[in-house]
Write a protein that holds these residues in place. Structure first.
Motif, PDB file in Angstrom:
ATOM      1  N   HIS A  84      48.508  -8.215   3.077  1.00  0.00           N
ATOM      2  CA  HIS A  84      49.059  -6.921   4.057  1.00  0.00           C
ATOM      3  C   HIS A  84      49.893  -7.350   4.694  1.00  0.00           C
ATOM      4  O   HIS A  84      50.492  -6.099   4.716  1.00  0.00           O
ATOM      5  CB  HIS A  84      47.199  -6.315   4.246  1.00  0.00           C
ATOM      6  CG  HIS A  84      46.217  -7.138   5.557  1.00  0.00           C
ATOM      7  ND1 HIS A  84      46.342  -8.696   5.109  1.00  0.00           N
ATOM      8  CD2 HIS A  84      46.455  -6.860   6.204  1.00  0.00           C
ATOM      9  CE1 HIS A  84      46.089  -9.366   6.054  1.00  0.00           C
ATOM     10  NE2 HIS A  84      45.413  -7.862   6.386  1.00  0.00           N
TER      11      HIS A  84
ATOM     12  N   GLN B 147      58.898  -4.573   5.758  1.00  0.00           N
ATOM     13  CA  GLN B 147      59.419  -3.543   5.577  1.00  0.00           C
ATOM     14  C   GLN B 147      59.984  -3.101   6.788  1.00  0.00           C
ATOM     15  O   GLN B 147      61.039  -1.666   6.992  1.00  0.00           O
ATOM     16  CB  GLN B 147      58.252  -2.050   5.118  1.00  0.00           C
ATOM     17  CG  GLN B 147      57.643  -2.160   4.042  1.00  0.00           C
ATOM     18  CD  GLN B 147      56.519  -1.416   3.991  1.00  0.00           C
ATOM     19  OE1 GLN B 147      56.967  -0.227   4.493  1.00  0.00           O
ATOM     20  NE2 GLN B 147      55.588  -1.658   3.710  1.00  0.00           N
TER      21      GLN B 147
ATOM     22  N   ARG C  36      53.435  -8.350   3.702  1.00  0.00           N
ATOM     23  CA  ARG C  36      54.544  -7.018   3.436  1.00  0.00           C
ATOM     24  C   ARG C  36      54.696  -5.830   3.462  1.00  0.00           C
ATOM     25  O   ARG C  36      55.503  -5.041   3.844  1.00  0.00           O
ATOM     26  CB  ARG C  36      52.980  -6.266   1.789  1.00  0.00           C
ATOM     27  CG  ARG C  36      52.855  -6.711   0.628  1.00  0.00           C
ATOM     28  CD  ARG C  36      51.499  -7.136   0.109  1.00  0.00           C
ATOM     29  NE  ARG C  36      50.904  -7.287  -0.694  1.00  0.00           N
ATOM     30  CZ  ARG C  36      50.810  -7.165  -2.349  1.00  0.00           C
ATOM     31  NH1 ARG C  36      50.127  -6.080  -2.311  1.00  0.00           N
ATOM     32  NH2 ARG C  36      50.309  -8.312  -2.668  1.00  0.00           N
ATOM     33  N   ALA C  37      53.472  -5.736   5.477  1.00  0.00           N
ATOM     34  CA  ALA C  37      54.074  -4.852   6.099  1.00  0.00           C
ATOM     35  C   ALA C  37      55.446  -4.613   6.885  1.00  0.00           C
ATOM     36  O   ALA C  37      56.402  -4.083   7.581  1.00  0.00           O
ATOM     37  CB  ALA C  37      52.534  -4.076   7.095  1.00  0.00           C
TER      38      ALA C  37
ATOM     39  N   GLY D 262      51.173  -1.928   5.145  1.00  0.00           N
ATOM     40  CA  GLY D 262      51.045  -3.033   4.006  1.00  0.00           C
ATOM     41  C   GLY D 262      49.248  -3.171   3.773  1.00  0.00           C
ATOM     42  O   GLY D 262      48.752  -3.099   4.558  1.00  0.00           O
TER      43      GLY D 262
ATOM     44  N   TRP E 219      46.579  -4.888   0.621  1.00  0.00           N
ATOM     45  CA  TRP E 219      46.435  -6.149  -0.016  1.00  0.00           C
ATOM     46  C   TRP E 219      44.494  -5.959  -0.875  1.00  0.00           C
ATOM     47  O   TRP E 219      43.737  -6.117  -0.319  1.00  0.00           O
ATOM     48  CB  TRP E 219      46.365  -7.476   0.134  1.00  0.00           C
ATOM     49  CG  TRP E 219      46.447  -8.308   0.159  1.00  0.00           C
ATOM     50  CD1 TRP E 219      46.718  -9.452  -0.766  1.00  0.00           C
ATOM     51  CD2 TRP E 219      46.555 -10.004   0.633  1.00  0.00           C
ATOM     52  NE1 TRP E 219      46.648 -10.252  -0.995  1.00  0.00           N
ATOM     53  CE2 TRP E 219      46.228 -11.191  -0.378  1.00  0.00           C
ATOM     54  CE3 TRP E 219      46.185 -10.405   2.030  1.00  0.00           C
ATOM     55  CZ2 TRP E 219      46.111 -12.421  -0.285  1.00  0.00           C
ATOM     56  CZ3 TRP E 219      45.459 -11.410   2.199  1.00  0.00           C
ATOM     57  CH2 TRP E 219      45.584 -12.693   1.365  1.00  0.00           C
TER      58      TRP E 219
END
Length: 204
Positions: free
Chosen positions: A188, A195, A191-192, A139, A141
């Motif tokens: 970040h 997944q 976002r990681a 992720g 950012w």
């Protein structure tokens, strides 16, 4: 199913836990390192975030027999050719000294104009199962560095970082001025981990 979050950073652990909880994964109990028998912490001597995340996740899966998630993250500054990068936590020479790390980075960037202060937080999360299956996700950012700390929340380089979303909105708050919920929604690490959610759900 139990999933181990392999982190000794209490603030990071709370953030990881909140993101996983918010994902609403059913049938999963998330454990911290303090919830499992102690094992020797592996040396994070990888050259990349992926290397270090896998080192930690593999160790957790090996020693506990649990599906293990580990994160390695840091800040990449364009003007410094992507550094501090994997050295973010020990940029000043002392591991985890946020104030010293921030002061050193600000000193190194002291005369860099605003147009060249681009930076990004990066998080790589690794998931390793007891049978050796591995998943690695990243992720990112994007944002920029301030010239002085701003805000009291968060940890690490949060007080120096203005996310691109804040610039676009004109509010220009640092990551350390966002609520935990606001940060987790766009960070970040969030976002990681997003997944990894379908991967974890497939294992339940």
């Amino acid at each position: 199913m139990q999933v181990l979050l392999a982190s000794n950073n209490a603030k990071k652990l709370r953030e990881l836990q909140a993101i996983v909880d918010h994902a609403g994964i059913q049938g999963v109990e998330v454990l911290a390192l303090s919830d499992v028998p102690a094992y020797e912490e592996p040396v994070e001597d990888g050259r990349t975030f992926s290397d270090n995340a896998l080192i930690k996740a593999r160790a957790g899966a090996k020693h506990t027999g649990l599906v293990t998630v580990a994160d390695d993250s840091g800040i990449a500054v364009e003007e410094l050719n992507g550094m501090p990068g994997v050295l973010s936590a020990r940029w000043s020479g002392s591991h985890g000294n946020d104030q010293a790390n921030n002061e050193l980075l600000l000193g190194q960037m002291a005369h860099v104009p605003a147009i060249r202060r681009g930076a990004a937080f990066i998080s790589v999360c690794a998931l390793v199962t007891p049978d050796g299956t591995e998943h690695v996700v990243e992720g990112r950012w994007p944002g920029r560095l301030l010239t002085a700390p701003q805000g009291e929340h968060g940890f690490g380089y949060d007080p120096l970082f203005v996310p691109a979303e804040e610039d676009a909105a004109g509010t220009k708050r640092s990551a350390a001025e966002l609520s935990p919920e606001e940060k987790n929604a766009i960070s970040h690490r969030g976002r990681a981990l997003a997944q990894l959610v379908p991967i974890i759900q497939s294992l339940v």
